[in-house]
Design a protein around this motif. Structure first.
Motif, PDB file in Angstrom:
ATOM      1  N   ARG A   1       3.321   7.423   0.589  1.00  0.00           N
ATOM      2  CA  ARG A   1       3.144   8.715  -0.059  1.00  0.00           C
ATOM      3  C   ARG A   1       1.916   9.501   0.401  1.00  0.00           C
ATOM      4  NH1 ARG A   1       5.418   5.369  -4.021  1.00  0.00           N
ATOM      5  NH2 ARG A   1       3.460   4.554  -4.813  1.00  0.00           N
ATOM      6  N   GLY A   2       1.021   8.908   1.124  1.00  0.00           N
ATOM      7  CA  GLY A   2      -0.219   9.581   1.503  1.00  0.00           C
ATOM      8  C   GLY A   2      -0.033  10.705   2.518  1.00  0.00           C
TER       9      GLY A   2
ATOM     10  N   ASP B   1       0.940   3.711  -2.006  1.00  0.00           N
ATOM     11  CA  ASP B   1       0.198   4.943  -2.280  1.00  0.00           C
ATOM     12  C   ASP B   1      -0.348   5.551  -0.996  1.00  0.00           C
ATOM     13  OD1 ASP B   1      -1.508   2.669  -2.116  1.00  0.00           O
ATOM     14  OD2 ASP B   1      -3.116   3.740  -3.145  1.00  0.00           O
ATOM     15  N   ILE B   2      -0.590   4.710   0.013  1.00  0.00           N
ATOM     16  CA  ILE B   2      -1.107   5.194   1.299  1.00  0.00           C
ATOM     17  C   ILE B   2       0.036   5.431   2.283  1.00  0.00           C
ATOM     18  CG2 ILE B   2      -2.533   4.629   3.304  1.00  0.00           C
ATOM     19  CD1 ILE B   2      -4.247   2.890   1.419  1.00  0.00           C
TER      20      ILE B   2
ATOM     21  N   ARG C   1      -3.467   8.079   6.978  1.00  0.00           N
ATOM     22  CA  ARG C   1      -2.730   8.395   5.743  1.00  0.00           C
ATOM     23  C   ARG C   1      -3.747   8.329   4.618  1.00  0.00           C
ATOM     24  NH1 ARG C   1       2.922   7.616   5.748  1.00  0.00           N
ATOM     25  NH2 ARG C   1       2.710   9.039   3.980  1.00  0.00           N
ATOM     26  N   LYS C   2      -3.757   9.322   3.765  1.00  0.00           N
ATOM     27  CA  LYS C   2      -4.729   9.355   2.677  1.00  0.00           C
ATOM     28  C   LYS C   2      -4.004   9.446   1.346  1.00  0.00           C
ATOM     29  CE  LYS C   2      -9.103  11.461   1.451  1.00  0.00           C
ATOM     30  NZ  LYS C   2     -10.110  12.451   1.852  1.00  0.00           N
ATOM     31  N   ALA C   3      -4.271   8.470   0.483  1.00  0.00           N
ATOM     32  CA  ALA C   3      -3.672   8.435  -0.845  1.00  0.00           C
ATOM     33  C   ALA C   3      -4.326   9.474  -1.749  1.00  0.00           C
ATOM     34  CB  ALA C   3      -3.834   7.038  -1.439  1.00  0.00           C
ATOM     35  N   ASP C   4      -3.667   9.802  -2.835  1.00  0.00           N
ATOM     36  CA  ASP C   4      -4.234  10.732  -3.817  1.00  0.00           C
ATOM     37  C   ASP C   4      -5.574  10.228  -4.345  1.00  0.00           C
ATOM     38  OD1 ASP C   4      -2.124  12.499  -3.572  1.00  0.00           O
ATOM     39  OD2 ASP C   4      -1.040  11.719  -5.319  1.00  0.00           O
ATOM     40  N   SER C   5      -5.741   8.916  -4.381  1.00  0.00           N
ATOM     41  CA  SER C   5      -6.991   8.308  -4.869  1.00  0.00           C
ATOM     42  C   SER C   5      -8.137   8.494  -3.876  1.00  0.00           C
ATOM     43  CB  SER C   5      -6.774   6.811  -5.087  1.00  0.00           C
ATOM     44  OG  SER C   5      -6.537   6.168  -3.837  1.00  0.00           O
TER      45      SER C   5
ATOM     46  N   TYR D   1       0.835  -1.209   0.000  1.00  0.00           N
ATOM     47  CA  TYR D   1       0.000   0.000   0.000  1.00  0.00           C
ATOM     48  C   TYR D   1       0.870   1.259   0.000  1.00  0.00           C
ATOM     49  CZ  TYR D   1      -3.651  -3.336   1.174  1.00  0.00           C
ATOM     50  OH  TYR D   1      -4.523  -4.396   1.148  1.00  0.00           O
TER      51      TYR D   1
END
Length: 185
Positions: free
Chosen positions: A105-106, A101-102, A122-126, A99
């Motif tokens: 990088r989130g 993305d979370i 943590r919040k991903a760009d998605s 994960y």
């Protein structure tokens, strides 16, 4: 670069287990190895969920302990590794990698920092949400504010435990010295 200990500091497992740097070359009788191990697992969970580059000092993942410099530079414990600790490190590293993305990088947001509890999201760009919840004390139920729709299900990737968001909150049963890495399904 995020790191818990290094070649210049007391080994984390030793310090977390109540070890004193006044002991030149401690043995397992000089600290609470199991407490140190439980808290090192929490630290590893934190490192793999927090922004930055998680760095592991060689041997931490295998249960190497030691006091101040130069004792903290003991060699890797070949043949005497703590296999449970290694398995935990592999698991939390696997969650971070699965994960990225979370957890790599989130955006980060502290949800609770009270007593023995620290939790952040943590919040991903998605828009996908992940939560790291840590309890360094006795088992307790914890309610966290979450920006997830009612009925959103979160799965702890370390234990497969599920929790459902309700009314902007997520309630978790955190065991003694337990960490979770939850991902929104």
């Amino acid at each position: 670069m995020n790191i818990v200990d290094s070649h210049d500091t007391v080994r984390a497992i030793y310090k977390f287990g109540g070890g004193s740097d006044s002991v030149a070359q401690p043995t397992k009788k000089d600290f609470d190895y199991n407490l140190g191990k439980a808290r090192l697992k929490l630290a590893a969970t934190f490192l793999m969920g927090y922004p930055g580059m998680p760095t592991i000092y060689y041997g931490d993942e295998a249960g190497q302990y030691g006091s101040g410099d130069p004792d903290c530079r003991r060699t890797y414990p070949w043949g005497k590794e703590d296999k449970d600790l290694i398995a935990h490190y592999k698991k939390v590293i696997g969650v971070r990698n699965a994960y990225k993305d979370i957890f790599a990088r989130g955006d980060v947001n502290t949800l609770k920092a009270e007593g023995d509890i620290y939790a952040f999201s943590r919040k991903a760009d998605s828009g996908k949400l992940g939560i790291v919840a840590l309890n360094r004390g006795k088992a307790q139920q914890v309610t966290l504010p979450v920006s997830a729709a009612d009925g959103a299900i979160f799965t702890d990737e370390l234990t497969s435990t599920k929790a459902t968001a309700n009314g902007g909150q997520l309630t978790l049963a955190l065991g003694e010295n337990q960490g979770m890495m939850l991902v929104e399904d």
